[in-house]
Write an enzyme that holds these catalytic residues in place. Structure first.
Site, PDB file in Angstrom:
ATOM      1  N   TYR A 150      50.672 -28.699 -48.359  1.00  0.00           N
ATOM      2  CA  TYR A 150      50.229 -30.084 -48.584  1.00  0.00           C
ATOM      3  C   TYR A 150      50.285 -30.406 -50.075  1.00  0.00           C
ATOM      4  O   TYR A 150      50.809 -31.449 -50.478  1.00  0.00           O
ATOM      5  CB  TYR A 150      48.815 -30.269 -48.024  1.00  0.00           C
ATOM      6  CG  TYR A 150      48.158 -31.554 -48.448  1.00  0.00           C
ATOM      7  CD1 TYR A 150      48.596 -32.769 -47.937  1.00  0.00           C
ATOM      8  CD2 TYR A 150      47.102 -31.545 -49.354  1.00  0.00           C
ATOM      9  CE1 TYR A 150      47.993 -33.960 -48.338  1.00  0.00           C
ATOM     10  CE2 TYR A 150      46.500 -32.728 -49.752  1.00  0.00           C
ATOM     11  CZ  TYR A 150      46.945 -33.927 -49.239  1.00  0.00           C
ATOM     12  OH  TYR A 150      46.359 -35.094 -49.644  1.00  0.00           O
TER      13      TYR A 150
ATOM     14  N   GLU B 296      40.814 -39.333 -45.141  1.00  0.00           N
ATOM     15  CA  GLU B 296      39.907 -39.030 -46.254  1.00  0.00           C
ATOM     16  C   GLU B 296      38.466 -39.353 -45.861  1.00  0.00           C
ATOM     17  O   GLU B 296      37.545 -38.609 -46.195  1.00  0.00           O
ATOM     18  CB  GLU B 296      40.298 -39.811 -47.511  1.00  0.00           C
ATOM     19  CG  GLU B 296      41.516 -39.286 -48.225  1.00  0.00           C
ATOM     20  CD  GLU B 296      41.237 -38.102 -49.152  1.00  0.00           C
ATOM     21  OE1 GLU B 296      40.073 -37.718 -49.356  1.00  0.00           O
ATOM     22  OE2 GLU B 296      42.223 -37.559 -49.676  1.00  0.00           O
TER      23      GLU B 296
ATOM     24  N   TRP C 229      38.474 -30.870 -47.409  1.00  0.00           N
ATOM     25  CA  TRP C 229      39.714 -31.552 -47.059  1.00  0.00           C
ATOM     26  C   TRP C 229      40.573 -30.658 -46.175  1.00  0.00           C
ATOM     27  O   TRP C 229      41.231 -31.121 -45.259  1.00  0.00           O
ATOM     28  CB  TRP C 229      40.455 -31.979 -48.318  1.00  0.00           C
ATOM     29  CG  TRP C 229      41.796 -32.589 -48.028  1.00  0.00           C
ATOM     30  CD1 TRP C 229      43.004 -32.137 -48.452  1.00  0.00           C
ATOM     31  CD2 TRP C 229      42.077 -33.766 -47.252  1.00  0.00           C
ATOM     32  NE1 TRP C 229      44.011 -32.951 -47.977  1.00  0.00           N
ATOM     33  CE2 TRP C 229      43.468 -33.957 -47.235  1.00  0.00           C
ATOM     34  CE3 TRP C 229      41.275 -34.666 -46.543  1.00  0.00           C
ATOM     35  CZ2 TRP C 229      44.089 -35.005 -46.559  1.00  0.00           C
ATOM     36  CZ3 TRP C 229      41.891 -35.718 -45.871  1.00  0.00           C
ATOM     37  CH2 TRP C 229      43.278 -35.878 -45.887  1.00  0.00           C
TER      38      TRP C 229
END
Length: 192
Positions: free
Chosen positions: A16, A38, A46
């Site tokens: 990512y 988010e 995350w």
């Protein structure tokens, strides 16, 4: 290990970081999707949400706001049993609120993308980090944007989460200057 990738060794996060994080996103729907995700990581890592991304895509019509906006309380009931997503009713309902806000912003600003990019004068703001200890977690711009989003009905997007979004969506270039995946050096595919 790439110091810019927050010291993690998890391959999902490394990929990512290398391919998506911080590369400018201009597509309104991709920006909406990233913002919705988010909002789900408030209070969680995350990486937890990133590993659930495909399930969220299935649960929320690949983050198509025109479909999400029509979701009902019964749909949320169903999602409380949906596998591999966070079963927090308020967070799931927040995505529906965000879809409603998305269309209000589109009406007022012409596009969700134009609205967001106006906060950085329509070009990525390079934070110029040389080392990871220089990184910030919030600033006045993120605080202002968070308030504006709240005005449009967005939830679970406080200033710290909005700052994280600005970094992830490439409105802020928060890569270390020497990072080989810094968008100033490397042109990855961006968030998908």
């Amino acid at each position: 290990m790439n110091e810019c990738a927050f010291g993690t060794t998890d391959s999902v996060y490394i990929n990512y970081h290398n391919e998506s994080w911080g590369h400018p996103i201009y597509d309104s729907l991709k920006l909406f999707k990233l913002m919705a995700l988010e909002s789900q990581h408030a209070g969680l890592s995350w990486l937890t949400i990133l590993k659930k991304k495909e399930s969220y895509e299935q649960a929320f019509y690949n983050f198509d706001p025109s479909k999400i906006v029509n979701m009902t309380s019964e749909d949320i009931d169903r999602l409380m049993e949906f596998p591999n997503i966070v079963h927090n009713r308020k967070k799931l309902e927040a995505i529906v609120n965000q879809a409603e806000g998305y269309f209000k912003i589109e009406k007022d600003y012409g596009s969700f993308s134009a609205f967001l990019w106006s906060y950085v004068n329509h070009k990525p703001l390079d934070l110029g980090y040389r080392q990871s200890t220089e990184r910030m977690t919030v600033d006045e711009r993120a605080t202002e944007l968070s308030k504006k989003l709240k005005h449009y009905g967005f939830k679970f997007l406080g200033p710290v989460t909005v700052f994280s979004f600005l970094e992830a969506a490439g409105l802020y270039n928060a890569h270390l200057q020497a990072c080989p995946y810094n968008p100033n050096i490397y042109n990855g595919e961006g968030f998908q």
